[in-house]
Enzyme design. Sequence first.
Site, short mmCIF file in Angstrom:
data_model
loop_
_atom_site.label_atom_id
_atom_site.label_comp_id
_atom_site.label_asym_id
_atom_site.label_seq_id
_atom_site.Cartn_x
_atom_site.Cartn_y
_atom_site.Cartn_z
CB SER A 48 5.80 1.20 -1.68
OG SER A 48 4.93 1.63 -2.71
CE1 TYR A 99 1.13 0.03 1.30
CE2 TYR A 99 1.79 1.48 -0.50
CZ TYR A 99 1.84 0.24 0.13
OH TYR A 99 2.60 -0.76 -0.40
#
Length: 261
Positions: A140, A154
Amino acid sequence: MSKTILITGASSGLGAEMARQFAALGYDLALCARRTAKLDELKAGIAAAQPGARVEIRELDVTDDDQVFEVFRGFQADFGTIDRIVINAGLGKGAPLGTGRYDANRETAMTNFVAALAQSEAAMEIFREQNAGHFVMISSMSAVRGMPKALTTYAATKAGVAHLAEGLRAELYGKPIKVTVLYPGYIASEMNEKVAAKPRGRAAPGRKKPTPLMATTEKGVRAMVDAIEKEKGSAAVPGFPWGPLGVVMKHAPMPVFKRLI
């Protein structure tokens, strides 16, 4: 002869769209996820659009280590050879550290990092045996730099999986097993369905702030598939604006970085 691609977390979002786009390119598919009803729907849709594609599905909870190895080996037995494995399954839960939601942060850490480690082990077991294959890790853009509040855990997990893959890439450079790490920016998916694709004024109560940077699922995944097909070592996707933005995110002074996010 068709190539075979295994995709985890394939029941919805980026995984499902990757399956559709790779099927259109002529791949046979090994698809796994927890929600088998969704996989059945996806398989039926692919069969209708691409009648020649072979699609095998299996239930998989990636946090069940034994099941990960069982499913990957089962797909290898089904097809004989797995040419590409995309480690895509993930979770977007999270809360600011110290706010009483360790449970959410731990679940994210176990799903996004520990489970990705198990999938990496199972994938590399197959590729080392074959002495060939293409290992793809979906990270990501949040991995570029530590992120605040609900994204802290995350982002840390996505940095962790990127480093797993980069370590493999360093080890396997120049050898028959290829490694790709993708860093998606905002791409519409089930994980971020509360974020609008285009700015529409002020966000409603309880909704995330809308962003003009979000790509549609189809467009974003098309950029992912293109990078995978080219076997790029690493890529921010879509390349614009996330390539330049990634450099800014990584190196901007903290006051600037805070305004960006």
